[in-house]
Motif scaffolding. Structure first.
Motif, PDB file in Angstrom:
ATOM      1  N   GLU A   4       0.832  -1.201   0.000  1.00 24.49           N
ATOM      2  CA  GLU A   4       0.000   0.000   0.000  1.00 24.49           C
ATOM      3  C   GLU A   4       0.865   1.249   0.000  1.00 24.49           C
ATOM      4  OE1 GLU A   4      -4.148  -0.646   2.217  1.00 24.49           O
ATOM      5  OE2 GLU A   4      -2.440  -0.545   3.584  1.00 24.49           O
ATOM      6  N   MET A   5       0.395   2.251  -0.721  1.00 24.04           N
ATOM      7  CA  MET A   5       1.022   3.573  -0.722  1.00 24.04           C
ATOM      8  C   MET A   5      -0.064   4.622  -0.554  1.00 24.04           C
ATOM      9  SD  MET A   5       3.820   3.365  -3.802  1.00 24.04           S
ATOM     10  CE  MET A   5       4.112   5.105  -3.689  1.00 24.04           C
ATOM     11  N   HIS A   6       0.174   5.563   0.363  1.00 27.83           N
ATOM     12  CA  HIS A   6      -0.749   6.674   0.595  1.00 27.83           C
ATOM     13  C   HIS A   6      -0.079   7.975   0.148  1.00 27.83           C
ATOM     14  CE1 HIS A   6      -3.600   4.324   3.050  1.00 27.83           C
ATOM     15  NE2 HIS A   6      -2.524   3.625   3.368  1.00 27.83           N
ATOM     16  N   ASN A   7      -0.878   8.997  -0.085  1.00 28.43           N
ATOM     17  CA  ASN A   7      -0.382  10.319  -0.479  1.00 28.43           C
ATOM     18  C   ASN A   7       0.499  10.268  -1.726  1.00 28.43           C
ATOM     19  OD1 ASN A   7      -1.663  11.464   1.829  1.00 28.43           O
ATOM     20  ND2 ASN A   7       0.045  10.696   3.056  1.00 28.43           N
ATOM     21  N   VAL A   8       0.041   9.538  -2.732  1.00 26.18           N
ATOM     22  CA  VAL A   8       0.804   9.297  -3.950  1.00 26.18           C
ATOM     23  C   VAL A   8       0.826  10.500  -4.883  1.00 26.18           C
ATOM     24  CG1 VAL A   8       0.937   7.875  -6.024  1.00 26.18           C
ATOM     25  CG2 VAL A   8       0.382   6.831  -3.832  1.00 26.18           C
ATOM     26  N   ASN A   9      -0.303  11.131  -5.111  1.00 25.86           N
ATOM     27  CA  ASN A   9      -0.438  12.288  -5.998  1.00 25.86           C
ATOM     28  C   ASN A   9      -0.170  11.955  -7.473  1.00 25.86           C
ATOM     29  OD1 ASN A   9      -1.197  14.928  -6.475  1.00 25.86           O
ATOM     30  ND2 ASN A   9       0.864  15.721  -6.203  1.00 25.86           N
ATOM     31  N   LEU A  10      -0.786  10.884  -7.956  1.00 24.93           N
ATOM     32  CA  LEU A  10      -0.741  10.516  -9.368  1.00 24.93           C
ATOM     33  C   LEU A  10      -1.783  11.359 -10.090  1.00 24.93           C
ATOM     34  CD1 LEU A  10       0.461   8.376 -11.423  1.00 24.93           C
ATOM     35  CD2 LEU A  10      -1.598   7.049 -10.957  1.00 24.93           C
ATOM     36  N   LYS A  11      -1.342  12.119 -11.092  1.00 28.30           N
ATOM     37  CA  LYS A  11      -2.230  13.048 -11.792  1.00 28.30           C
ATOM     38  C   LYS A  11      -2.577  12.548 -13.184  1.00 28.30           C
ATOM     39  CE  LYS A  11      -0.418  16.944  -9.246  1.00 28.30           C
ATOM     40  NZ  LYS A  11       0.515  18.045  -9.254  1.00 28.30           N
ATOM     41  N   SER A  12      -3.582  13.154 -13.760  1.00 23.17           N
ATOM     42  CA  SER A  12      -4.010  12.810 -15.101  1.00 23.17           C
ATOM     43  C   SER A  12      -2.836  12.888 -16.074  1.00 23.17           C
ATOM     44  CB  SER A  12      -5.126  13.762 -15.550  1.00 23.17           C
ATOM     45  OG  SER A  12      -5.542  13.454 -16.848  1.00 23.17           O
ATOM     46  N   GLY A  13      -2.706  11.856 -16.894  1.00 21.49           N
ATOM     47  CA  GLY A  13      -1.627  11.781 -17.871  1.00 21.49           C
ATOM     48  C   GLY A  13      -0.441  10.956 -17.397  1.00 21.49           C
ATOM     49  N   GLN A  14      -0.396  10.625 -16.121  1.00 19.70           N
ATOM     50  CA  GLN A  14       0.723   9.851 -15.595  1.00 19.70           C
ATOM     51  C   GLN A  14       0.398   8.356 -15.626  1.00 19.70           C
ATOM     52  OE1 GLN A  14       1.166  12.077 -11.777  1.00 19.70           O
ATOM     53  NE2 GLN A  14       3.294  12.274 -12.440  1.00 19.70           N
ATOM     54  N   THR A  15       1.459   7.549 -15.675  1.00 16.78           N
ATOM     55  CA  THR A  15       1.340   6.099 -15.756  1.00 16.78           C
ATOM     56  C   THR A  15       2.073   5.443 -14.601  1.00 16.78           C
ATOM     57  OG1 THR A  15       1.181   6.164 -18.171  1.00 16.78           O
ATOM     58  CG2 THR A  15       1.858   4.069 -17.194  1.00 16.78           C
ATOM     59  N   LEU A  16       1.463   4.429 -14.049  1.00 14.47           N
ATOM     60  CA  LEU A  16       2.082   3.583 -13.040  1.00 14.47           C
ATOM     61  C   LEU A  16       2.514   2.295 -13.728  1.00 14.47           C
ATOM     62  CD1 LEU A  16       2.688   2.658 -10.100  1.00 14.47           C
ATOM     63  CD2 LEU A  16       0.304   1.906  -9.979  1.00 14.47           C
ATOM     64  N   LYS A  17       3.817   1.988 -13.649  1.00  8.58           N
ATOM     65  CA  LYS A  17       4.344   0.748 -14.213  1.00  8.58           C
ATOM     66  C   LYS A  17       4.631  -0.195 -13.050  1.00  8.58           C
ATOM     67  CE  LYS A  17       8.381  -1.125 -16.596  1.00  8.58           C
ATOM     68  NZ  LYS A  17       9.716  -0.787 -17.122  1.00  8.58           N
ATOM     69  N   ILE A  18       4.020  -1.368 -13.099  1.00  3.63           N
ATOM     70  CA  ILE A  18       4.219  -2.377 -12.061  1.00  3.63           C
ATOM     71  C   ILE A  18       4.815  -3.619 -12.706  1.00  3.63           C
ATOM     72  CG2 ILE A  18       3.113  -3.824 -10.309  1.00  3.63           C
ATOM     73  CD1 ILE A  18       0.823  -1.772 -10.279  1.00  3.63           C
ATOM     74  N   LYS A  19       5.920  -4.065 -12.140  1.00  2.61           N
ATOM     75  CA  LYS A  19       6.570  -5.282 -12.619  1.00  2.61           C
ATOM     76  C   LYS A  19       6.569  -6.278 -11.470  1.00  2.61           C
ATOM     77  CE  LYS A  19      10.994  -6.877 -14.459  1.00  2.61           C
ATOM     78  NZ  LYS A  19      12.371  -6.473 -14.792  1.00  2.61           N
ATOM     79  N   GLY A  20       6.236  -7.524 -11.782  1.00  2.30           N
ATOM     80  CA  GLY A  20       6.228  -8.530 -10.733  1.00  2.30           C
ATOM     81  C   GLY A  20       5.960  -9.905 -11.283  1.00  2.30           C
ATOM     82  N   LYS A  21       5.830 -10.845 -10.349  1.00  2.00           N
ATOM     83  CA  LYS A  21       5.610 -12.246 -10.710  1.00  2.00           C
ATOM     84  C   LYS A  21       4.286 -12.720 -10.142  1.00  2.00           C
ATOM     85  CE  LYS A  21       7.470 -16.861 -10.386  1.00  2.00           C
ATOM     86  NZ  LYS A  21       7.718 -17.801  -9.334  1.00  2.00           N
ATOM     87  N   ILE A  22       3.500 -13.350 -10.999  1.00  4.20           N
ATOM     88  CA  ILE A  22       2.288 -14.017 -10.548  1.00  4.20           C
ATOM     89  C   ILE A  22       2.733 -15.317  -9.890  1.00  4.20           C
ATOM     90  CG2 ILE A  22       0.112 -15.053 -11.267  1.00  4.20           C
ATOM     91  CD1 ILE A  22       0.200 -13.139 -13.716  1.00  4.20           C
ATOM     92  N   THR A  23       2.230 -15.602  -8.698  1.00  2.00           N
ATOM     93  CA  THR A  23       2.681 -16.791  -7.971  1.00  2.00           C
ATOM     94  C   THR A  23       2.299 -18.068  -8.718  1.00  2.00           C
ATOM     95  OG1 THR A  23       0.680 -16.907  -6.620  1.00  2.00           O
ATOM     96  CG2 THR A  23       2.525 -15.608  -5.745  1.00  2.00           C
TER      97      THR A  23
END
Length: 133
Positions: A4-23
């Motif tokens: 969990e992350m709080h107070n992120v401030n992701l605004k319109s036009g921005q992208t979150l890239k998540i990399k990981g492994k499905i168990t």
């Protein structure tokens, strides 16, 4: 354990890239974007064994503890035990999720959020990295 992350401030036009492994024994996982007040603008939930549709991706929103209507995507590029990259772009009026096979899911910003303060990832997914681009 959820991430969990709080107070992120992701605004319109921005992208979150998540990399990981499905168990290897995955049943489901979720990526949630919303506000610190507990509202979810996007609940992205790949399910490997859904009671209704089998392998399906469910997208939804949650406001004041109440879920909206589900958007179900039958295209399912996830597999147990693989590493994936997800790109979630907050477009203001919608969320765009780019999946590993370049399939794109659009989900409306039903709550009219103007920024994203809260991000969580839970379930059968091990995060390797994330960044905002």
């Amino acid at each position: 354990m959820p991430f969990e992350m709080h107070n992120v401030n992701l605004k319109s036009g921005q992208t979150l890239k998540i990399k990981g492994k499905i168990t290897d024994d995955a049943d489901r996982f979720a990526v949630n974007l919303g506000s610190n007040e507990g509202h979810l603008g996007l609940h992205f939930n790949p399910r490997f064994h859904d009671d209704v549709d089998g392998a399906v991706i469910v997208c939804n929103s949650k406001c004041d503890g109440c879920w909206g209507s589900e958007q179900r995507e039958m295209e399912f590029p996830c597999a147990k035990g693989i590493e994936i990259k997800l790109y979630v772009t907050f477009k203001g009026d919608s969320f765009e999720i780019k999946l590993p096979n370049d399939h794109v899911i659009e989900f409306p910003n039903r709550l009219s959020l103007d920024k994203i303060d809260y991000i969580s990832v839970w379930g059968d997914f091990e995060i390797a990295s994330f960044k905002f681009i």
